[in-house]
Scaffold this motif. Structure first.
Motif, PDB file in Angstrom:
ATOM      1  N   UNK A  49       0.807  -1.214   0.000  1.00  8.46           N
ATOM      2  CA  UNK A  49       0.000   0.000   0.000  1.00  8.46           C
ATOM      3  C   UNK A  49       0.843   1.269   0.000  1.00  8.46           C
ATOM      4  N   UNK A  50       2.143   1.164  -0.277  1.00  7.85           N
ATOM      5  CA  UNK A  50       3.006   2.340  -0.301  1.00  7.85           C
ATOM      6  C   UNK A  50       3.277   2.714  -1.754  1.00  7.85           C
ATOM      7  N   UNK A  51       2.796   3.885  -2.160  1.00  2.29           N
ATOM      8  CA  UNK A  51       2.980   4.313  -3.546  1.00  2.29           C
ATOM      9  C   UNK A  51       4.414   4.765  -3.802  1.00  2.29           C
ATOM     10  N   UNK A  52       4.937   5.565  -2.882  1.00  6.22           N
ATOM     11  CA  UNK A  52       6.256   6.147  -3.100  1.00  6.22           C
ATOM     12  C   UNK A  52       7.360   5.278  -2.530  1.00  6.22           C
ATOM     13  N   UNK A  53       8.082   4.565  -3.380  1.00  2.00           N
ATOM     14  CA  UNK A  53       9.134   3.658  -2.912  1.00  2.00           C
ATOM     15  C   UNK A  53      10.302   3.598  -3.890  1.00  2.00           C
ATOM     16  N   UNK A  54      10.515   4.698  -4.605  1.00  2.00           N
ATOM     17  CA  UNK A  54      11.637   4.717  -5.535  1.00  2.00           C
ATOM     18  C   UNK A  54      12.967   4.894  -4.820  1.00  2.00           C
ATOM     19  N   UNK A  55      12.933   5.347  -3.565  1.00  2.00           N
ATOM     20  CA  UNK A  55      14.156   5.555  -2.793  1.00  2.00           C
ATOM     21  C   UNK A  55      13.884   5.208  -1.338  1.00  2.00           C
ATOM     22  N   UNK A  56      14.954   4.809  -0.620  1.00  2.00           N
ATOM     23  CA  UNK A  56      14.853   4.512   0.801  1.00  2.00           C
ATOM     24  C   UNK A  56      16.127   4.983   1.475  1.00  2.00           C
ATOM     25  N   UNK A  57      15.983   5.742   2.566  1.00  2.00           N
ATOM     26  CA  UNK A  57      17.131   6.200   3.347  1.00  2.00           C
ATOM     27  C   UNK A  57      16.849   5.940   4.813  1.00  2.00           C
ATOM     28  N   UNK A  58      17.919   5.819   5.602  1.00  2.00           N
ATOM     29  CA  UNK A  58      17.736   5.547   7.025  1.00  2.00           C
ATOM     30  C   UNK A  58      18.950   6.007   7.810  1.00  2.00           C
ATOM     31  N   UNK A  59      18.701   6.539   8.994  1.00  2.00           N
ATOM     32  CA  UNK A  59      19.752   6.784   9.985  1.00  2.00           C
ATOM     33  C   UNK A  59      19.076   6.811  11.356  1.00  2.00           C
ATOM     34  N   UNK A  60      19.723   7.411  12.342  1.00  2.00           N
ATOM     35  CA  UNK A  60      19.151   7.406  13.688  1.00  2.00           C
ATOM     36  C   UNK A  60      17.853   8.200  13.775  1.00  2.00           C
ATOM     37  N   UNK A  61      17.560   9.021  12.772  1.00  2.00           N
ATOM     38  CA  UNK A  61      16.322   9.810  12.759  1.00  2.00           C
ATOM     39  C   UNK A  61      15.153   9.073  12.118  1.00  2.00           C
ATOM     40  N   UNK A  96      10.821   6.277   2.984  1.00  2.00           N
ATOM     41  CA  UNK A  96      10.640   5.898   1.587  1.00  2.00           C
ATOM     42  C   UNK A  96      10.018   7.079   0.862  1.00  2.00           C
ATOM     43  N   UNK A  97      10.396   7.273  -0.412  1.00  2.00           N
ATOM     44  CA  UNK A  97       9.853   8.407  -1.155  1.00  2.00           C
ATOM     45  C   UNK A  97       9.643   8.100  -2.618  1.00  2.00           C
ATOM     46  N   UNK A  98       8.693   8.828  -3.212  1.00  2.00           N
ATOM     47  CA  UNK A  98       8.414   8.715  -4.639  1.00  2.00           C
ATOM     48  C   UNK A  98       6.934   8.808  -4.918  1.00  2.00           C
ATOM     49  N   UNK A  99       6.591   9.072  -6.173  1.00  2.00           N
ATOM     50  CA  UNK A  99       5.204   9.094  -6.635  1.00  2.00           C
ATOM     51  C   UNK A  99       4.332  10.024  -5.792  1.00  2.00           C
ATOM     52  N   UNK A 100       4.911  11.175  -5.421  1.00  2.00           N
ATOM     53  CA  UNK A 100       4.118  12.190  -4.733  1.00  2.00           C
ATOM     54  C   UNK A 100       4.059  12.065  -3.234  1.00  2.00           C
ATOM     55  N   UNK A 101       4.868  11.192  -2.609  1.00  2.00           N
ATOM     56  CA  UNK A 101       4.749  11.053  -1.168  1.00  2.00           C
ATOM     57  C   UNK A 101       6.077  10.648  -0.526  1.00  2.00           C
ATOM     58  N   UNK A 102       6.139  10.909   0.795  1.00  2.00           N
ATOM     59  CA  UNK A 102       7.230  10.444   1.646  1.00  2.00           C
ATOM     60  C   UNK A 102       6.602   9.692   2.806  1.00  2.00           C
ATOM     61  N   UNK A 103       7.118   8.518   3.113  1.00  2.00           N
ATOM     62  CA  UNK A 103       6.563   7.689   4.183  1.00  2.00           C
ATOM     63  C   UNK A 103       7.671   7.336   5.170  1.00  2.00           C
ATOM     64  N   UNK A 104       7.378   7.481   6.457  1.00  2.00           N
ATOM     65  CA  UNK A 104       8.288   6.994   7.486  1.00  2.00           C
ATOM     66  C   UNK A 104       7.775   5.659   8.009  1.00  2.00           C
ATOM     67  N   UNK A 105       8.653   4.628   7.972  1.00  2.01           N
ATOM     68  CA  UNK A 105       8.298   3.281   8.400  1.00  2.01           C
ATOM     69  C   UNK A 105       9.119   2.860   9.605  1.00  2.01           C
ATOM     70  N   UNK A 106       8.548   1.940  10.379  1.00  4.66           N
ATOM     71  CA  UNK A 106       9.315   1.212  11.376  1.00  4.66           C
ATOM     72  C   UNK A 106       9.897  -0.013  10.667  1.00  4.66           C
ATOM     73  N   UNK A 107      11.220  -0.104  10.509  1.00  4.29           N
ATOM     74  CA  UNK A 107      11.784  -1.209   9.724  1.00  4.29           C
ATOM     75  C   UNK A 107      11.629  -2.570  10.388  1.00  4.29           C
ATOM     76  N   UNK A 108      11.394  -2.610  11.701  1.00  6.20           N
ATOM     77  CA  UNK A 108      11.302  -3.900  12.386  1.00  6.20           C
ATOM     78  C   UNK A 108       9.994  -4.626  12.101  1.00  6.20           C
ATOM     79  N   UNK A 109       8.896  -3.867  11.887  1.00  6.40           N
ATOM     80  CA  UNK A 109       7.598  -4.512  11.667  1.00  6.40           C
ATOM     81  C   UNK A 109       6.833  -3.966  10.459  1.00  6.40           C
ATOM     82  N   UNK A 110       7.394  -2.951   9.775  1.00 13.10           N
ATOM     83  CA  UNK A 110       6.746  -2.400   8.585  1.00 13.10           C
ATOM     84  C   UNK A 110       5.620  -1.438   8.864  1.00 13.10           C
TER      85      UNK A 110
END
Length: 396
Positions: free
Chosen positions: A94-106, A110-124
């Motif tokens: 259900x995530x439209x914007x996923x052309x890029x993924x970045x991560x650090x302590x902040x 994920x970003x792309x297709x008109x949106x930016x999404x912040x995910x918890x990588x442990x459970x999605x």
């Protein structure tokens, strides 16, 4: 005479065998054998050491050429190093914007297709989502102290880490591309892929300076050190003052794809070449060209991990040499990611490959999809990837 001496020593040894203890007998046998050979004129001393190694063994080892540090892996691995597996922990469609993924302590974004999404990588789980009215919004990211910086072809934005609120949106009238580098004094260098280099104040969003001439061609890379910023274009590399954008001079005719600052040198990566220049006078210190055209680069400490269309290699900046190179069965899709011991690669044939970062040996190859893998990231002991349709979270 030689035959007579030999018979005499054999008689002597027969007597020794009767009267001398075993350990002492061995020592005398060595001397007796040496004397026999000496009397025939054919002795080469091979005195054993405590390990049983003889001087003739040492001579032979010293005459053997030493192996070059560079080793080659053909992707085949022995059973002791193939224990890695990937277990699916979560998936999201259900995530439209996923052309890029970045991560650090902040956080992980994920970003792309008109949106930016912040995910918890442990459970999605989705923490927040920021949307625009532009389906062509394909942001690239830079982490600032107080917020996430993004840029597409028309707007530079700063989003709050905690909830995704937009803190500023600065429209740009010329030049496209993405943020490339956060510089001193809270400035962000933008314009990668365009013909205009600009610095944006990351607190207010105001444009601090812009330069176009004498660049004239698209920017490809940048690096900053000691109050200067270095701009790579498709034809040359330039230096200018980081705070004002002034004093532009050409310092190299190598068009770099990436610029790294290492100790007192600039390391330029471009096409099929890695070159080091002195930061003092920009003279060449060393160059390595034993590779095909370079497509992706990631620096970890003293090493550059470099991907071409056919292989991945590790270059040590201290030794100034290639430590290993490993063939890959398909073209890398969206680059690769390196953690402490493993290099994770996403391939255009829909597979993920794991290589040992110390040796280049293959540790895992897993088919994920019939579609190309867009990117792969190692985050918080999870492996995140996407084929453009589904975002996967794996545990290695």
């Amino acid at each position: 005479l030689c035959r007579f001496e030999g018979i005499r020593w054999l008689l002597t040894l027969s007597l020794l065998h009767v009267f001398i203890p075993p350990m002492r007998r061995r020592e005398l046998l060595s001397v007796a054998g040496a004397a026999t050979l000496m009397s025939s004129g054919c002795l080469r001393f091979t005195e054993p050491d405590s390990q049983g190694t003889t001087s003739s063994d040492i001579d032979s080892a010293e005459s053997t050429p030493t192996r070059s540090p560079e080793s080659t892996s053909n992707g085949q691995e022995d059973s002791s190093n193939t224990e890695l597996e990937l277990t699916t922990v979560w998936t999201r469609n259900d995530i439209l914007g996923k052309s890029e993924c970045v991560s650090n302590s902040n956080g992980t974004y994920l970003g792309g297709n008109g949106e930016v999404t912040r995910l918890d990588p442990t459970n999605g789980e989705m923490i927040w989502k920021f949307s625009t009215d532009s389906s062509g919004y394909e942001p690239k990211f830079v982490f600032a102290d107080t917020g996430l910086l993004t840029q597409d072809s028309t707007t530079i934005r700063k989003l709050k880490y905690s909830n995704g609120d937009e803190q500023f949106a600065t429209k740009i009238t010329s030049g496209t591309g993405s943020p490339i580098l956060q510089m001193p004094n809270q400035l962000l260098l933008c314009g990668l892929g365009g013909t205009v280099a600009r610095a944006v104040d990351v607190t207010s969003g105001n444009i601090a300076w812009e330069i176009e001439d004498p660049l004239q061609d698209p920017l490809s890379a940048a690096g900053a050190v000691s109050g200067n910023v270095f701009l790579g274009t498709t034809n040359n590399m330039y230096r200018c003052d980081a705070s004002s954008g002034k004093d532009v001079i050409q310092v190299s005719n190598l068009p770099p794809e990436a610029i790294h600052i290492y100790e007192n040198s600039l390391v330029l990566v471009g096409f099929a070449l890695v070159k080091s220049l002195s930061l003092n006078d920009y003279s060449e210190k060393w160059a390595i060209d034993r590779m095909a055209n370079i497509e992706h680069v990631q620096r970890i400490g003293n090493s550059l991990f470099i991907a071409t269309s056919t292989e991945l290699l590790r270059l040590d900046l201290q030794q100034q040499d290639i430590l290993w190179r490993s063939g890959i069965p398909a073209t890398i899709g969206g680059g690769f990611d390196v953690n402490e011991s493993i290099v994770w690669l996403g391939l255009m044939n829909g597979s993920i490959i794991a290589l040992d970062s110390e040796t280049g040996k293959e540790r895992l190859q897993k088919s994920i999809s019939d579609n190309s893998i867009r990117w792969v990231r190692s985050i918080d002991n999870k492996i995140l990837t996407t084929d453009g349709s589904t975002v996967y979270g794996f545990t290695p």
